[in-house]
Design an enzyme around this catalytic site. Structure first.
Site, PDB file in Angstrom:
ATOM      1  N   MET A   1      24.901   8.259   1.413  1.00 46.01           N
ATOM      2  CA  MET A   1      24.686   9.517   2.128  1.00 46.01           C
ATOM      3  C   MET A   1      24.955   9.336   3.621  1.00 46.01           C
ATOM      4  O   MET A   1      25.494  10.228   4.275  1.00 46.01           O
ATOM      5  CB  MET A   1      23.269  10.027   1.874  1.00 46.01           C
ATOM      6  CG  MET A   1      23.043  11.456   2.314  1.00 46.01           C
ATOM      7  SD  MET A   1      24.240  12.601   1.592  1.00 46.01           S
ATOM      8  CE  MET A   1      23.348  13.175   0.156  1.00 46.01           C
TER       9      MET A   1
ATOM     10  N   PHE B   1     -11.465  -6.836  14.228  1.00 45.12           N
ATOM     11  CA  PHE B   1     -10.422  -7.351  13.348  1.00 45.12           C
ATOM     12  C   PHE B   1     -10.086  -6.313  12.272  1.00 45.12           C
ATOM     13  O   PHE B   1     -10.968  -5.765  11.626  1.00 45.12           O
ATOM     14  CB  PHE B   1     -10.886  -8.655  12.686  1.00 45.12           C
ATOM     15  CG  PHE B   1      -9.882  -9.203  11.701  1.00 45.12           C
ATOM     16  CD1 PHE B   1      -8.621  -9.591  12.128  1.00 45.12           C
ATOM     17  CD2 PHE B   1     -10.195  -9.294  10.356  1.00 45.12           C
ATOM     18  CE1 PHE B   1      -7.684 -10.070  11.217  1.00 45.12           C
ATOM     19  CE2 PHE B   1      -9.266  -9.780   9.448  1.00 45.12           C
ATOM     20  CZ  PHE B   1      -8.003 -10.170   9.880  1.00 45.12           C
ATOM     21  N   GLN B   2      -8.813  -6.044  12.097  1.00 46.82           N
ATOM     22  CA  GLN B   2      -8.316  -5.068  11.123  1.00 46.82           C
ATOM     23  C   GLN B   2      -8.919  -3.689  11.316  1.00 46.82           C
ATOM     24  O   GLN B   2      -9.143  -2.948  10.366  1.00 46.82           O
ATOM     25  CB  GLN B   2      -8.517  -5.571   9.691  1.00 46.82           C
ATOM     26  CG  GLN B   2      -7.647  -6.799   9.424  1.00 46.82           C
ATOM     27  CD  GLN B   2      -7.498  -7.121   7.958  1.00 46.82           C
ATOM     28  OE1 GLN B   2      -8.386  -6.847   7.159  1.00 46.82           O
ATOM     29  NE2 GLN B   2      -6.381  -7.727   7.612  1.00 46.82           N
TER      30      GLN B   2
ATOM     31  N   LYS C   1     -17.541  -0.318   6.293  1.00 52.28           N
ATOM     32  CA  LYS C   1     -18.098  -1.286   5.348  1.00 52.28           C
ATOM     33  C   LYS C   1     -19.625  -1.185   5.262  1.00 52.28           C
ATOM     34  O   LYS C   1     -20.203  -1.363   4.193  1.00 52.28           O
ATOM     35  CB  LYS C   1     -17.682  -2.700   5.755  1.00 52.28           C
ATOM     36  CG  LYS C   1     -17.891  -3.703   4.638  1.00 52.28           C
ATOM     37  CD  LYS C   1     -17.205  -5.028   4.914  1.00 52.28           C
ATOM     38  CE  LYS C   1     -17.411  -5.991   3.759  1.00 52.28           C
ATOM     39  NZ  LYS C   1     -16.807  -7.307   4.029  1.00 52.28           N
TER      40      LYS C   1
ATOM     41  N   GLU D   1       0.804  -1.224   0.000  1.00 52.47           N
ATOM     42  CA  GLU D   1       0.000   0.000   0.000  1.00 52.47           C
ATOM     43  C   GLU D   1       0.834   1.270   0.000  1.00 52.47           C
ATOM     44  O   GLU D   1       0.411   2.313  -0.502  1.00 52.47           O
ATOM     45  CB  GLU D   1      -0.967   0.016   1.186  1.00 52.47           C
ATOM     46  CG  GLU D   1      -2.108  -0.998   1.067  1.00 52.47           C
ATOM     47  CD  GLU D   1      -1.751  -2.361   1.623  1.00 52.47           C
ATOM     48  OE1 GLU D   1      -0.567  -2.599   1.936  1.00 52.47           O
ATOM     49  OE2 GLU D   1      -2.661  -3.205   1.752  1.00 52.47           O
TER      50      GLU D   1
HETATM   51  C1  LIG Z   1      12.788   5.162   4.722  1.00 51.59           C
HETATM   52  C2  LIG Z   1      14.102   5.792   5.012  1.00 51.59           C
HETATM   53  N1  LIG Z   1      14.929   5.232   5.931  1.00 51.59           N
HETATM   54  C3  LIG Z   1      16.136   5.804   6.191  1.00 51.59           C
HETATM   55  C4  LIG Z   1      16.521   6.947   5.558  1.00 51.59           C
HETATM   56  C5  LIG Z   1      17.879   7.582   5.881  1.00 51.59           C
HETATM   57  N2  LIG Z   1      18.752   7.564   4.697  1.00 51.59           N
HETATM   58  C6  LIG Z   1      18.894   8.629   3.881  1.00 51.59           C
HETATM   59  S1  LIG Z   1      19.906   8.328   2.585  1.00 51.59           S
HETATM   60  C7  LIG Z   1      20.191   6.748   3.113  1.00 51.59           C
HETATM   61  C8  LIG Z   1      21.099   5.844   2.337  1.00 51.59           C
HETATM   62  C9  LIG Z   1      20.597   5.568   0.983  1.00 51.59           C
HETATM   63  O1  LIG Z   1      21.440   4.626   0.379  1.00 51.59           O
HETATM   64  P1  LIG Z   1      21.351   4.347  -1.173  1.00 51.59           P
HETATM   65  O2  LIG Z   1      19.953   4.122  -1.572  1.00 51.59           O
HETATM   66  O3  LIG Z   1      22.324   3.276  -1.519  1.00 51.59           O
HETATM   67  O4  LIG Z   1      21.783   5.731  -1.809  1.00 51.59           O
HETATM   68  P2  LIG Z   1      23.248   6.418  -1.891  1.00 51.59           P
HETATM   69  O5  LIG Z   1      23.279   7.476  -0.835  1.00 51.59           O
HETATM   70  O6  LIG Z   1      24.268   5.360  -1.674  1.00 51.59           O
HETATM   71  O7  LIG Z   1      23.287   7.004  -3.248  1.00 51.59           O
HETATM   72  C10 LIG Z   1      19.501   6.489   4.290  1.00 51.59           C
HETATM   73  C11 LIG Z   1      19.557   5.231   5.031  1.00 51.59           C
HETATM   74  C12 LIG Z   1      15.620   7.501   4.631  1.00 51.59           C
HETATM   75  N3  LIG Z   1      15.887   8.646   3.971  1.00 51.59           N
HETATM   76  N4  LIG Z   1      14.430   6.902   4.360  1.00 51.59           N
END
Ligand SMILES: Cc1ncc(C[n+]2csc(CCOP(=O)(O)OP(=O)(O)O)c2C)c(N)n1
Ligand SMILES: [Mg+2]
Lengths: 171, 588
Positions: free
Chosen positions: B483, B115-116, B165, B53
């Protein structure tokens, strides 16, 4: 007096909303979610035909925070009108408290005497207690309750502030 | 009176059709079975069955952002609704118009821990622009029309309609969209003319002006971008864009300074820092843009144009604000500018541009592609060069790859660039691309991804297969949550705690398992060939593009630093260790 940019001041805000499920939760959620504080909040339906409720909130903050609060409130879909009674001309505000004092002898007499000075009414009395009803500004209520403390204060119920602008205009 | 009644489910579908809806992204379950039954019986609404979803909402976002229409989502009660929450908040942060229909347990069971059952309106209240719980079947059509109106107008956003529902199977009367008018909600569209005149007067006096534009320009529609472009050209002022505003002004225009903010260009950030007049159009002084607030653009007067009054004076106090739709406001500004025959002082502007060009000559996005190892910036540049002349749409995941895409892929028109900006949701890009492709079946739709992000909604590859959607997933595989790794390197003593992408799947085989095509680029010599193959393929493709795992994204304004305290490259890193303050450490 003009509020200085960094000065924190108390504002009374009146909000006209659709009286629908969840509207109060929206308002309160906005305050808690964004870290604004609520010092007092009252709400009741004021227009049964149009199904409008009026919420009065007392909050405090810098001018920028207060403006932000008002803008955020106006953004809520069921909000019709937001009015800052503290800065939009003169207004009156009142609060009601029920104050229960239990005791006997000198203290009992003293509590009655102070109630009289504050124009509080006894709305319930037993041999060992009174319930006073007092109406006035928040400060007046605070003062009254403070004086009742050594005289056997046991319970306080306050309505929170209701406020309205002076003069012929509606919100 | 005397009108024929319909079931709640029929009312819902009729309202959707009357709202011009063509596509719904959804996932069935017990509470919404009456709606799925109605969907089965009709042909005017197309249902796209996603695999989660959250992806339904992101797909609807991609659909909405690339078309300007409202995206529609349908989920069941309980887990269906809670799975949608991240998507809803993402849409709220990026002002994307969504109507999300959620099933709910029958009215008499609400509050019984049935439920749900989930308190969907309670849970989604802070994640939506507005939400409704339908309690009277006769209100169903009215509420739906209202939901579309609220989602689409003013500052757009997601709206949830929770449908018990018993409402869906009960019978009620229909009202058409024309008859519905909200009691209190009236967004202001036209700007105050006095304020517009004052703004133009301020602009006429400016010596070092800059346009700072954001997603509001894109959201206002293509006409707003054209007006903005026209106005910027009339004034000769420089124009910088936020992450969300890219494409709102042509990226390759000589007056464009590129993106500003944390990973923005040197010239954009120094222009913001040194300007004496800032004209903010549909942007919101977000912390990624301003850096340290008390050092933000200290000498400038600021004009802020925005449709959302709560965005004004929220983070940064401005001298002049204009509440209204940027398209309408720009139209009036241009009129006033023309009628007053205003011309900015040429000498002042010339001097200002001389400074800007000096900053530009730093060539802050410079990088070195040497050896066989692909530099991520080079990969994006090649992707840009080989796809720029096509009918291309770009979504991204979140991370370094997203920032490199923002820096190196230039957008000339709005609604072609659709990152997750405000929430920064990893896992957004693939389902968003899916939604874009549904809206534009013949276009080239690319999700620029990271190897970590892509795993968050990888199941949507199956949806691509089911509907034969030829989305291209271009993974910059640096084997790190890059990052995160970059922040750990710069802020946490290079202790790479849990940021390595280990046990990565074989992306080529993964693609094949989902009925898509898998391609791999391991050296710089493979790159163009792989990109060509990807473009030419008429099916979904995953490109596993191996890039330098150590590369960092520069320029960078560390959290808590000012615009003029930017790190330009790895060398700054070594010398400028003091640029990251203790205060900055607590910021994200
Ligand atoms: C749902 C979610 N969880 C954690 C983060 C924190 N976060 C930001 S960038 C990142 C790493 C992303 O890694 P990747 O997709 O390999 O991209 P790269 O930076 O290596 O290009 C994380 C964990 C986020 N933005 N969103
Ligand atoms: Mg990575």
């Amino acid at each position: 007096m003009v509020q200085q940019p960094q000065e924190i001041r108390r504002h009374t805000i009146a909000i006209l909303v659709d009286n629908e499920v969840g509207v109060l939760a929206r308002v309160i959620g906005l305050f808690s979610g964004r870290g604004y504080n609520i010092e007092s909040l009252t709400v009741a339906e004021v227009d049964p035909r149009e199904q409008l409720s009026r919420i009065t909130i007392v909050t405090s903050g810098t001018l920028m925070v207060i403006e932000q609060i008002k803008a955020q409130l106006r953004r809520l879909v069921p909000v019709h009108k937001v009015s800052d009674l503290t800065i939009e001309g003169p207004s009156v505000s009142r609060e009601l408290a029920l104050v229960k004092v239990a005791g006997s002898g000198e203290k009992r007499v003293e509590s009655l005497r102070i109630a009289d000075i504050f124009r509080a009414r006894a709305v319930d009395s037993t041999n060992e207690s009174f319930v006073f009803e007092i109406v006035g500004s928040t400060d007046k209520l605070d003062a009254f309750i403070h004086l009742m403390e050594p005289l056997g204060l046991v319970d306080v119920s306050r309505t929170g502030v209701a406020a309205i602008a002076r003069g012929p205009q509606s919100i | 009176m005397g009108q024929e009644t319909m079931t709640g489910a029929e009312l819902v579908l009729k309202a959707l059709v009357d709202q011009g809806v063509e596509v719904i992204f959804g996932y069935p379950g017990g509470a919404v079975l009456p709606l799925y039954d109605e969907l089965f019986k009709q042909n005017s609404l197309r249902h796209i069955l996603v695999r989660h979803e959250q992806a339904a909402v992101h797909a609807a976002e991609g659909y909405a952002r690339s078309t300007g229409k409202v995206g529609v989502v349908l989920v069941t009660s309980g887990p269906g609704a809670t799975n949608a929450v991240t998507g809803l908040l993402d849409a709220l942060c990026d002002s994307v118009p969504i109507v999300c229909l959620s099933g709910q347990v029958p009215t008499h069971l609400i509050g019984n821990d049935a439920f749900q059952e989930a308190d969907t309106t309670g849970i989604t209240r802070p994640c939506t622009k507005h939400n409704y719980l339908v309690k009277d079947v006769n209100q169903t059509a009215r509420i739906l029309h209202e939901a579309f109106y609220v989602a689409r107008t003013g500052r757009p956003g997601p709206v949830v309609v929770d449908l018990p529902k018993d409402i869906l199977v009960g019978r009620g009367e229909y009202v058409g969209p024309g008859k519905v008018k909200h009691k209190s909600y009236r967004p202001q569209v036209k700007g105050d003319l006095k304020a517009i005149e004052a703004a133009v007067a301020m602009m006429a006096e400016a010596k070092r002006p800059v346009f700072y534009i954001g997603g509001g320009v894109v959201n206002s529609g293509p006409a707003a971008s054209q007006l903005l472009t026209q106005f910027v050209h009339m004034t000769g002022f420089p124009c910088t864009q936020t992450l969300m505003g890219l494409g709102g002004f042509p990226g390759s225009d000589p007056l464009s300074l590129g993106m500003l903010g944390m990973h923005g260009t040197y010239e954009a950030n120094l222009a913001m820092h040194g300007c004496d007049l800032m004209v903010c159009v549909g942007a919101r002084f977000d912390d990624r843009v301003t850096g340290r607030l008390n050092a933000f653009s200290p000498q400038s007067r600021k004009i802020h144009i925005d449709i959302d009054p709560s965005s004004i004076n929220k983070n940064v106090a401005v001298e002049l604000s204009i509440v209204g739709d940027v398209g309408h406001v720009l139209e009036d500004m241009i009129k006033v500018w023309k009628s007053r025959q205003i011309r900015a002082s040429e000498a002042d502007l010339k001097e200002w541009w001389a400074s800007i060009n000096r900053w530009r000559s730093k060539d802050c996005l410079r990088y070195q592609q040497s050896g066989k190892l692909i530099k991520p910036q080079h990969a994006i540049e090649r992707l840009y060069q080989l796809t720029r002349d096509r009918d291309t749409y770009i979504t991204t995941e979140v991370g370094q790859h997203q920032m490199w895409a923002a820096q190196f892929y230039k957008f000339e028109t709005p609604c072609r660039w659709m990152p997750s900006g405000g929430l920064g949701t990893m896992g957004y890009g693939l389902p968003a691309a899916l939604g874009v492709q549904v809206a534009h079946p013949a276009s080239l739709v690319i999700d620029i991804a990271g190897e970590a992000s892509i795993q968050m909604n990888i199941q949507e590859m199956a949806t691509l297969a089911q509907y034969r959607l030829p989305v291209k997933v271009f993974i910059l595989n640096n084997q790190y949550m890059g990052m995160v790794r970059q922040w750990q390197e710069l802020l946490h003593g290079a202790r790479y705690s849990e940021s390595r992408s280990t046990a990565l799947p074989d992306f080529v085989k993964l693609a094949e398992a989902f009925g898509a095509v898998g391609l791999k680029a391991e050296t710089v010599d493979d790159l163009d060939d792989v990109i060509h193959k990807m473009i030419d393929c008429d099916r979904a493709v995953i490109v596993d593009c191996h890039v330098d795992p150590k590369e960092n994204c520069f320029p960078m304004i560390p959290s808590g630093a000012a615009h003029n305290e930017m790190l330009l490259g790895p060398k700054d890193e070594a010398t400028g260790g003091g640029a990251i303050s203790e205060d900055g450490m607590v910021l994200v």
